[in-house]
Design a protein around this motif. Structure first.
Motif, PDB file in Angstrom:
ATOM      1  N   GLN A  13      -0.657  14.272  -0.042  1.00  0.00           N
ATOM      2  CA  GLN A  13      -2.006  14.355  -0.609  1.00  0.00           C
ATOM      3  C   GLN A  13      -2.568  12.967  -0.896  1.00  0.00           C
ATOM      4  OE1 GLN A  13      -2.521  15.491  -4.727  1.00  0.00           O
ATOM      5  NE2 GLN A  13      -4.067  17.025  -4.130  1.00  0.00           N
ATOM      6  N   LYS A  14      -1.754  12.100  -1.516  1.00  0.00           N
ATOM      7  CA  LYS A  14      -2.234  10.751  -1.838  1.00  0.00           C
ATOM      8  C   LYS A  14      -2.429   9.926  -0.571  1.00  0.00           C
ATOM      9  CE  LYS A  14      -2.102  11.764  -6.146  1.00  0.00           C
ATOM     10  NZ  LYS A  14      -1.681  13.175  -5.957  1.00  0.00           N
ATOM     11  N   ILE A  24      -8.078   1.999  -3.407  1.00  0.00           N
ATOM     12  CA  ILE A  24      -8.504   2.536  -2.106  1.00  0.00           C
ATOM     13  C   ILE A  24      -9.840   1.937  -1.695  1.00  0.00           C
ATOM     14  CG2 ILE A  24      -9.307   4.623  -0.947  1.00  0.00           C
ATOM     15  CD1 ILE A  24      -7.211   6.192  -2.478  1.00  0.00           C
ATOM     16  N   LEU A  25     -10.777   1.830  -2.627  1.00  0.00           N
ATOM     17  CA  LEU A  25     -12.110   1.301  -2.320  1.00  0.00           C
ATOM     18  C   LEU A  25     -12.031  -0.099  -1.726  1.00  0.00           C
ATOM     19  CD1 LEU A  25     -15.232   1.322  -2.561  1.00  0.00           C
ATOM     20  CD2 LEU A  25     -14.934   0.415  -4.878  1.00  0.00           C
ATOM     21  N   ILE A  26     -11.297  -0.988  -2.389  1.00  0.00           N
ATOM     22  CA  ILE A  26     -11.227  -2.372  -1.915  1.00  0.00           C
ATOM     23  C   ILE A  26     -10.402  -2.485  -0.641  1.00  0.00           C
ATOM     24  CG2 ILE A  26     -10.561  -4.717  -2.537  1.00  0.00           C
ATOM     25  CD1 ILE A  26     -12.918  -3.579  -4.128  1.00  0.00           C
ATOM     26  N   LEU A  39       4.300  10.221  -7.200  1.00  0.00           N
ATOM     27  CA  LEU A  39       5.369  10.610  -8.126  1.00  0.00           C
ATOM     28  C   LEU A  39       4.852  10.717  -9.561  1.00  0.00           C
ATOM     29  CD1 LEU A  39       8.307   8.457  -6.709  1.00  0.00           C
ATOM     30  CD2 LEU A  39       7.823  10.880  -6.308  1.00  0.00           C
ATOM     31  N   LEU A  40       4.021   9.774  -9.966  1.00  0.00           N
ATOM     32  CA  LEU A  40       3.452   9.859 -11.311  1.00  0.00           C
ATOM     33  C   LEU A  40       2.548  11.075 -11.452  1.00  0.00           C
ATOM     34  CD1 LEU A  40       2.596   6.106 -12.028  1.00  0.00           C
ATOM     35  CD2 LEU A  40       4.467   7.457 -13.007  1.00  0.00           C
ATOM     36  N   SER A  41       1.839  11.422 -10.380  1.00  0.00           N
ATOM     37  CA  SER A  41       0.964  12.589 -10.415  1.00  0.00           C
ATOM     38  C   SER A  41       1.765  13.866 -10.634  1.00  0.00           C
ATOM     39  CB  SER A  41       0.164  12.674  -9.109  1.00  0.00           C
ATOM     40  OG  SER A  41      -0.703  13.784  -9.124  1.00  0.00           O
ATOM     41  N   ALA A  51       0.834  -1.206   0.000  1.00  0.00           N
ATOM     42  CA  ALA A  51       0.000   0.000   0.000  1.00  0.00           C
ATOM     43  C   ALA A  51       0.868   1.256   0.000  1.00  0.00           C
ATOM     44  CB  ALA A  51      -0.929  -0.009   1.215  1.00  0.00           C
ATOM     45  N   VAL A  52       1.946   1.252   0.778  1.00  0.00           N
ATOM     46  CA  VAL A  52       2.863   2.395   0.805  1.00  0.00           C
ATOM     47  C   VAL A  52       3.502   2.595  -0.564  1.00  0.00           C
ATOM     48  CG1 VAL A  52       5.029   3.253   1.794  1.00  0.00           C
ATOM     49  CG2 VAL A  52       3.317   2.203   3.276  1.00  0.00           C
ATOM     50  N   VAL A  53       3.910   1.503  -1.216  1.00  0.00           N
ATOM     51  CA  VAL A  53       4.521   1.598  -2.548  1.00  0.00           C
ATOM     52  C   VAL A  53       3.535   2.194  -3.548  1.00  0.00           C
ATOM     53  CG1 VAL A  53       5.385   0.236  -4.491  1.00  0.00           C
ATOM     54  CG2 VAL A  53       6.179  -0.259  -2.172  1.00  0.00           C
ATOM     55  N   ILE A  54       2.273   1.775  -3.485  1.00  0.00           N
ATOM     56  CA  ILE A  54       1.265   2.292  -4.409  1.00  0.00           C
ATOM     57  C   ILE A  54       1.014   3.776  -4.160  1.00  0.00           C
ATOM     58  CG2 ILE A  54      -1.197   2.160  -4.974  1.00  0.00           C
ATOM     59  CD1 ILE A  54      -1.008  -0.855  -4.723  1.00  0.00           C
ATOM     60  N   ILE A  55       0.994   4.194  -2.901  1.00  0.00           N
ATOM     61  CA  ILE A  55       0.821   5.621  -2.582  1.00  0.00           C
ATOM     62  C   ILE A  55       1.987   6.434  -3.140  1.00  0.00           C
ATOM     63  CG2 ILE A  55       0.789   7.284  -0.687  1.00  0.00           C
ATOM     64  CD1 ILE A  55      -0.791   5.221   0.938  1.00  0.00           C
ATOM     65  N   LEU A  56       3.208   5.961  -2.926  1.00  0.00           N
ATOM     66  CA  LEU A  56       4.393   6.667  -3.430  1.00  0.00           C
ATOM     67  C   LEU A  56       4.387   6.734  -4.954  1.00  0.00           C
ATOM     68  CD1 LEU A  56       7.169   5.208  -1.086  1.00  0.00           C
ATOM     69  CD2 LEU A  56       6.140   7.480  -0.978  1.00  0.00           C
TER      70      LEU A  56
END
Length: 668
Positions: free
Chosen positions: A356-357, A387-389, A314-316, A305-310
């Motif tokens: 923010q994420k 996030i939903l799941i 960064l992509l944003s 989950a932390v990796v997906i947030i990061l």
């Protein structure tokens, strides 16, 4: 009276199983010789003198031999219908090989007659009813009614429980105190035994109708203890194997080692050896309580989950337009002197996006940005689904983990083995335990003190848990009190299940086993029932069942459970990356075409103008549109072809975004 005296037709049996002459065999039993009432030479069927039959009894032909010759059948009644059946003695091997007639070993002149006579005299006779076209059903029924057991046990000397532990077998002195097994009075055989197994044997005697005439108890020999110093139970079995006694009474495990020494009766009960551990307690420390919040997810899923947030953050940043980034940071993204990217500014933007994420994730939502790029929207779509799941699964599992008592213990034998902990155990079960648990680290007590010795090993710190048999210990009040003092409890983790029986001489095992089964099946006689009056009263509860909740209530969610939202996010992220790269290439291609005819002096003036414009608009916190930049270029008389102008305007109309395209490609 001779066989020919019978008025019934005489036959000699079926061809494959003919009648034989046994008179010579019967005449060889000199110690059992007698004279019949008619004065003929005869032989005793039983020790009573009234059982004398002629030597040709059962020989040569099919007759009602019992009706003609047996004294018992002279007083005929409805219970003795077997007296009317024809039979004769036959050769066992001939009948087994050449016929299907049923053959029985003689109860009077077979090897089993050693129970009524000192020996059978080497005579071993067999008879058959079916070879005479008759049936042995009546005789079998009569035997069951008159001789319920296969073998008469008689008055034998039996060995009581050698450990002298309450409540299985013990002696009292005149004052009523329990005697120690080392005291002289304990070795006095005139002092009676008491206990669970003594009561059990007495009940069997009561239903045997005299088949078990008496049981006399004695103590274990010193030599057996010397030969088997680590186990009093094995020492007791040694005395039975050496023929010092007929059997031993007590809770003796039936093991492979002991079966090599002597037979055992059918199992009386099955002893369950279970794991004994220090009683677990709930922890109330702040660290343990706060750790519950993280327990619904496995550590691997939290890391993912932390990796997906990061990655989303960064992509944003990458997908956002430069004008927006400038407004967010308050500074130009490039150094005006060197035109290099400012790392500190980008680091600040990245941190802002990460926070923010993170708020999006914890708030279970994604903020809608109408003017965001298509790549950014696609990225947020995948991030939102993840996030939903994730949040739904976390919330669904959190309540169970927050209310679960926090304990830290190993309550199963498999857990002990995996942790590499030592387990103290009884040496008599060494072979069985090591076969069942080859990876376990057992510590065996060699003190000869049974389970008290196992507890001594635990007290000495040689093990973290114990393997204890419940049958030997759950009625031992003294041992259970020692468990209470040490805060020890029985778990329900089964280590080994061993049958318990009586070691006994080979010629007695069938008879006593018969009465054991008869007592339990028809009379409700069992060791368990005999134990009820000996239930100890102890100061604590030594049973530990563990947590009542199903393990499924606390199953942690793993990354494998989240494969769909993870894959959705990755697909959206990859699509967004490809879309952004495609857009970048298109913009650069258009910029190259538009700037091909722009003089260097114009570019320099444009750079100066752009710097002034950004400073002015940033101060007013106003966006700079791409169309405004183009109008500014026209006002400066910078030549742009009509075709290039239309292309840039069409691109802006499609995207409707802040500064980009050919002019922003100058990377100011």
């Amino acid at each position: 009276m001779s066989p020919s005296a019978s008025s019934s037709p005489v036959t000699t049996g079926n061809d494959g199983c003919p009648c034989i002459d046994v008179s010579k065999s019967l005449s060889s039993l000199e110690k059992r010789s007698c004279n019949t009432v008619s004065g003929e030479s005869g032989v005793l069927m039983t020790p009573e003198l009234a059982s004398c039959v002629p030597l040709y009894y059962g020989s040569n032909c099919c007759l009602q031999h019992d009706l003609l010759f047996s004294p018992v059948c002279q007083d005929l009644d409805e219970t003795k219908t077997y007296c009317l059946r024809r039979w004769c003695y036959v050769d066992l091997e001939t009948c087994k090989t050449n016929s299907t007639d049923r053959v029985y070993r003689s109860d009077y002149f077979g090897s089993s007659s050693g129970l009524t006579f000192e020996d059978s005299g080497g005579v071993d006779l067999y008879y058959s009813y079916t070879t005479c076209n008759s049936t042995g059903t009546d005789w079998e029924r009569y035997k069951k009614e008159q001789w319920p057991a296969d073998k008469v046990l008689g008055a034998v000397s039996l060995l009581s429980l050698a450990t002298n532990v309450m409540p299985f077998g013990f002696k009292r002195d005149r004052a009523g105190n329990i005697l120690n097994s080392s005291s002289p009075e304990y070795k006095d055989d005139s002092v009676p035994y008491e206990g669970v197994y003594i009561d059990y044997i007495n009940e069997l005697i009561g239903i045997s109708n005299g088949d078990i005439q008496s049981v006399n108890y004695t103590h274990r020999s010193n030599a057996a203890s010397v030969m088997n110093p680590t186990s009093t139970g094995t020492a007791t079995v040694q005395d039975v194997a050496d023929g010092l006694v007929d059997m031993a009474v007590g809770p003796y495990w039936i093991t492979g080692e002991r079966l090599k020494m002597t037979p055992f009766t059918v199992p009386l009960i099955y002893d369950k050896t279970v794991l004994v551990i220090p009683k677990p307690g709930s922890k109330i420390s702040l660290r343990d309580q706060t750790a519950k919040v993280l327990q619904p997810f496995k550590p691997g899923l939290w890391a993912l989950a932390v990796v997906i947030i990061l990655l989303s953050a960064l992509l944003s940043v990458w997908f956002s337009y430069e004008e927006k980034l400038v407004r967010s940071s308050g500074k130009s993204l490039r150094d005006p002197q060197t035109n290099q990217r400012r790392k500190r500014v980008y680091a600040k933007l990245a941190l802002d996006s990460i926070l923010q994420k993170g708020m999006f994730f914890f708030g279970a939502s994604v903020e809608q940005e109408e003017r965001a790029s298509l790549s950014n929207k696609l990225l947020m779509f995948g991030f939102g689904f993840f996030i939903l799941i994730a949040v739904s699964a976390y919330v669904a599992n959190l309540a169970a983990f927050l209310t679960r008592p926090v304990t830290s213990y190993i309550g199963t034998m498999q857990g002990v083995v995996d942790a590499g902990l030592e387990v103290c155990a009884h040496p008599a079960l060494k072979t069985e335990l090591e076969l069942k648990w080859p990876r376990a680290r057992f510590v065996f007590s060699n003190s000869g003190k049974e389970f008290y010795g196992v507890l001594d090993e635990y007290d000495a710190g040689h093990c973290a848990a114990m393997a204890i048999g419940r049958e030997d210990t759950t009625t031992d009040g003294d041992l259970l009190e020692m468990f209470c003092e040490r805060n020890l409890v029985f778990t329900d983790s089964l280590i080994l299940e061993n049958p318990i029986g009586f070691p006994i001489k080979p010629d007695l095992v069938s008879g006593l086993s018969y009465w054991i089964m008869e007592g339990e099946k028809y009379h409700g006689i069992s060791v368990q029932n005999s134990k009820t009056q000996y239930s100890p009263h102890i100061s604590c509860d030594v049973e530990f069942v563990g947590e009542e909740q199903d393990l499924g209530d606390y199953a942690q969610i793993s990354p494998a459970n989240m494969i769909l939202p993870i894959m959705t996010f990755l697909v959206c992220a990859m699509a967004a990356i490809f879309l952004h790269i495609f857009r970048k290439k298109k913009v650069r291609k258009a910029s190259t075409k538009a700037l091909r005819n722009v003089p260097r002096a114009v570019i320099d003036r444009l750079a100066s103008y752009r710097a002034e414009s950004f400073a002015k608009h940033d101060a007013q916190n106003m966006p700079i549109s791409r169309q405004g930049s183009l109008l500014a270029l026209k006002s400066k008389s910078i030549p742009l072809s009509h075709e290039e102008w239309v292309e840039d305007e069409e691109y802006d109309a499609d995207e409707d975004q802040p500064v980009s395209g050919a002019i922003s490609s100058l990377q100011l």
